[in-house]
Design an enzyme around this catalytic site. Structure first.
Site, PDB file in Angstrom:
ATOM      1  CE1 TYR A 112      -4.110  -1.935   0.456  1.00 41.91           C
ATOM      2  CE2 TYR A 112      -2.639  -3.358   1.691  1.00 41.91           C
ATOM      3  CZ  TYR A 112      -3.838  -3.153   1.040  1.00 41.91           C
ATOM      4  OH  TYR A 112      -4.762  -4.160   0.966  1.00 41.91           O
ATOM      5  CD  GLU A 170      -1.231 -11.989 -11.490  1.00 43.03           C
ATOM      6  OE1 GLU A 170      -0.233 -11.387 -11.037  1.00 43.03           O
ATOM      7  OE2 GLU A 170      -2.321 -11.417 -11.694  1.00 43.03           O
TER       8      GLU A 170
END
Length: 175
Positions: A112, A170
Protein backbone atom coordinates in the site's frame (compact mmCIF):
# COMPACT_ATOMS: atom_id res chain seq x y z
CA UNK A 1 -46.03 14.23 -23.99
CA UNK A 2 -43.47 13.47 -21.29
CA UNK A 3 -39.94 12.57 -22.36
CA UNK A 4 -38.46 9.92 -20.13
CA UNK A 5 -34.89 10.28 -18.98
CA UNK A 6 -33.71 6.81 -19.95
CA UNK A 7 -30.57 5.64 -18.25
CA UNK A 8 -27.97 3.76 -20.26
CA UNK A 9 -28.13 0.01 -19.64
CA UNK A 10 -25.49 -2.01 -17.82
CA UNK A 11 -24.85 -5.23 -19.72
CA UNK A 12 -23.84 -8.26 -17.69
CA UNK A 13 -22.98 -11.91 -17.99
CA UNK A 14 -21.84 -14.76 -15.77
CA UNK A 15 -18.36 -15.95 -16.68
CA UNK A 16 -17.63 -19.62 -15.92
CA UNK A 17 -14.06 -20.81 -16.31
CA UNK A 18 -12.45 -23.69 -14.45
CA UNK A 19 -13.65 -23.31 -10.85
CA UNK A 20 -14.39 -19.60 -11.29
CA UNK A 21 -17.85 -18.07 -11.59
CA UNK A 22 -17.73 -14.28 -11.87
CA UNK A 23 -20.31 -11.72 -12.83
CA UNK A 24 -18.91 -9.22 -15.29
CA UNK A 25 -20.56 -6.06 -16.58
CA UNK A 26 -19.94 -3.29 -19.07
CA UNK A 27 -21.45 -0.08 -20.31
CA UNK A 28 -21.24 1.08 -23.92
CA UNK A 29 -17.89 2.65 -22.91
CA UNK A 30 -16.17 -0.35 -21.38
CA UNK A 31 -15.81 -2.90 -18.61
CA UNK A 32 -17.28 -1.47 -15.41
CA UNK A 33 -17.48 -4.45 -13.06
CA UNK A 34 -15.81 -7.77 -12.33
CA UNK A 35 -17.30 -9.56 -9.36
CA UNK A 36 -15.97 -11.80 -6.64
CA UNK A 37 -15.54 -15.52 -7.12
CA UNK A 38 -18.74 -17.55 -6.68
CA UNK A 39 -20.72 -14.64 -5.22
CA UNK A 40 -24.46 -14.27 -5.91
CA UNK A 41 -25.97 -11.95 -8.52
CA UNK A 42 -26.94 -9.61 -5.65
CA UNK A 43 -23.30 -8.59 -5.17
CA UNK A 44 -23.42 -7.15 -8.69
CA UNK A 45 -26.99 -5.80 -8.62
CA UNK A 46 -26.40 -4.01 -5.27
CA UNK A 47 -23.20 -2.48 -6.64
CA UNK A 48 -24.95 -1.39 -9.86
CA UNK A 49 -27.82 0.22 -7.97
CA UNK A 50 -25.35 2.31 -5.94
CA UNK A 51 -23.12 3.30 -8.88
CA UNK A 52 -25.67 3.51 -11.70
CA UNK A 53 -29.02 4.11 -9.99
CA UNK A 54 -31.94 3.47 -12.30
CA UNK A 55 -29.88 1.91 -15.08
CA UNK A 56 -31.48 -1.27 -16.41
CA UNK A 57 -29.41 -4.43 -16.01
CA UNK A 58 -29.44 -6.38 -19.27
CA UNK A 59 -28.01 -9.87 -19.60
CA UNK A 60 -26.06 -9.91 -22.87
CA UNK A 61 -23.42 -12.60 -23.28
CA UNK A 62 -22.52 -11.40 -26.76
CA UNK A 63 -21.79 -7.81 -25.67
CA UNK A 64 -19.57 -9.12 -22.85
CA UNK A 65 -17.68 -11.50 -25.15
CA UNK A 66 -14.56 -9.31 -25.69
CA UNK A 67 -14.20 -8.84 -21.92
CA UNK A 68 -14.88 -12.50 -21.16
CA UNK A 69 -12.34 -13.56 -23.80
CA UNK A 70 -9.52 -11.58 -22.15
CA UNK A 71 -10.44 -12.88 -18.68
CA UNK A 72 -10.49 -16.47 -19.99
CA UNK A 73 -7.04 -15.94 -21.55
CA UNK A 74 -5.83 -14.61 -18.18
CA UNK A 75 -7.15 -17.68 -16.32
CA UNK A 76 -5.54 -19.96 -18.91
CA UNK A 77 -2.18 -18.26 -18.40
CA UNK A 78 -2.16 -16.71 -21.87
CA UNK A 79 -2.71 -13.05 -20.94
CA UNK A 80 -0.72 -10.82 -18.60
CA UNK A 81 -2.25 -7.43 -19.44
CA UNK A 82 -5.74 -6.36 -20.38
CA UNK A 83 -6.44 -4.25 -23.45
CA UNK A 84 -10.22 -3.85 -23.16
CA UNK A 85 -11.57 -0.38 -22.40
CA UNK A 86 -12.68 0.36 -18.83
CA UNK A 87 -15.55 2.50 -17.65
CA UNK A 88 -14.85 2.94 -13.98
CA UNK A 89 -16.12 5.87 -12.01
CA UNK A 90 -14.47 7.16 -8.89
CA UNK A 91 -12.95 10.23 -7.37
CA UNK A 92 -9.82 11.65 -8.95
CA UNK A 93 -7.85 10.04 -6.11
CA UNK A 94 -9.47 6.60 -6.60
CA UNK A 95 -8.83 6.68 -10.34
CA UNK A 96 -5.16 7.60 -9.75
CA UNK A 97 -4.86 4.59 -7.41
CA UNK A 98 -6.62 2.26 -9.89
CA UNK A 99 -4.36 3.47 -12.70
CA UNK A 100 -1.31 2.81 -10.48
CA UNK A 101 -2.56 -0.74 -9.85
CA UNK A 102 -2.59 -1.34 -13.61
CA UNK A 103 1.14 -0.60 -13.64
CA UNK A 104 2.04 -3.40 -11.20
CA UNK A 105 3.73 -6.05 -13.35
CA UNK A 106 2.05 -9.43 -13.73
CA UNK A 107 3.16 -11.84 -11.02
CA UNK A 108 4.61 -9.12 -8.79
CA UNK A 109 3.24 -7.44 -5.68
CA UNK A 110 3.48 -3.95 -4.24
CA UNK A 111 2.58 -2.64 -0.80
CA UNK A 112 0.00 0.00 0.00
CA UNK A 113 2.94 2.33 0.79
CA UNK A 114 4.44 1.65 -2.65
CA UNK A 115 1.17 2.72 -4.28
CA UNK A 116 0.88 5.82 -2.07
CA UNK A 117 4.44 6.82 -3.03
CA UNK A 118 3.79 6.05 -6.71
CA UNK A 119 0.91 8.56 -6.81
CA UNK A 120 2.97 11.11 -4.83
CA UNK A 121 0.78 10.87 -1.72
CA UNK A 122 3.11 9.04 0.70
CA UNK A 123 0.99 9.88 3.76
CA UNK A 124 -2.22 8.56 2.18
CA UNK A 125 -1.65 4.85 2.82
CA UNK A 126 -5.07 4.32 4.48
CA UNK A 127 -6.83 6.27 1.74
CA UNK A 128 -5.01 4.13 -0.83
CA UNK A 129 -6.36 1.05 0.97
CA UNK A 130 -9.91 2.46 0.84
CA UNK A 131 -9.56 3.28 -2.88
CA UNK A 132 -8.28 -0.23 -3.58
CA UNK A 133 -11.26 -1.64 -1.67
CA UNK A 134 -13.58 0.36 -3.93
CA UNK A 135 -12.05 -1.04 -7.14
CA UNK A 136 -15.04 -2.20 -9.21
CA UNK A 137 -13.11 -4.29 -11.74
CA UNK A 138 -11.32 -7.08 -9.92
CA UNK A 139 -8.53 -8.97 -11.71
CA UNK A 140 -8.38 -6.57 -14.68
CA UNK A 141 -7.38 -3.72 -12.34
CA UNK A 142 -5.10 -5.97 -10.29
CA UNK A 143 -5.73 -4.96 -6.69
CA UNK A 144 -4.93 -8.57 -5.74
CA UNK A 145 -1.26 -7.62 -6.30
CA UNK A 146 -1.25 -5.28 -3.29
CA UNK A 147 -0.01 -6.74 -0.02
CA UNK A 148 0.72 -5.55 3.50
CA UNK A 149 4.03 -3.99 4.52
CA UNK A 150 5.46 -7.33 5.65
CA UNK A 151 4.23 -9.11 2.52
CA UNK A 152 1.14 -10.52 4.23
CA UNK A 153 -2.10 -10.87 2.35
CA UNK A 154 -4.55 -8.24 3.49
CA UNK A 155 -8.21 -7.54 2.77
CA UNK A 156 -9.68 -8.16 -0.65
CA UNK A 157 -13.26 -7.63 -1.84
CA UNK A 158 -13.29 -11.11 -3.32
CA UNK A 159 -11.91 -12.65 -0.11
CA UNK A 160 -8.40 -13.77 0.78
CA UNK A 161 -8.92 -17.18 -0.82
CA UNK A 162 -9.60 -15.52 -4.20
CA UNK A 163 -6.60 -13.20 -3.75
CA UNK A 164 -4.36 -16.19 -2.95
CA UNK A 165 -5.61 -18.11 -6.00
CA UNK A 166 -4.98 -15.15 -8.32
CA UNK A 167 -1.42 -14.64 -7.04
CA UNK A 168 -0.71 -18.38 -7.34
CA UNK A 169 -2.12 -18.43 -10.88
CA UNK A 170 0.22 -15.59 -11.84
CA UNK A 171 3.25 -17.22 -10.18
CA UNK A 172 2.52 -20.52 -11.97
CA UNK A 173 2.16 -18.73 -15.30
CA UNK A 174 5.58 -17.09 -14.91
CA UNK A 175 7.43 -20.31 -13.94
Amino acid sequence: MKVQNRKAPIYWSLLNIKNWNLYIAATEKGLCYVGSQNKPFEEFSDWAEKRFPGSPLVEDREKLEPYAAELIEYFEGERKNFSVPFDYHGTEFQVSVWNALCEIPFGETKTYSDIANHINKPAAVRAVGAAIGANPVLITVPCHRVVGKNGSLTGYRGGLEMKTQLLELERETIH
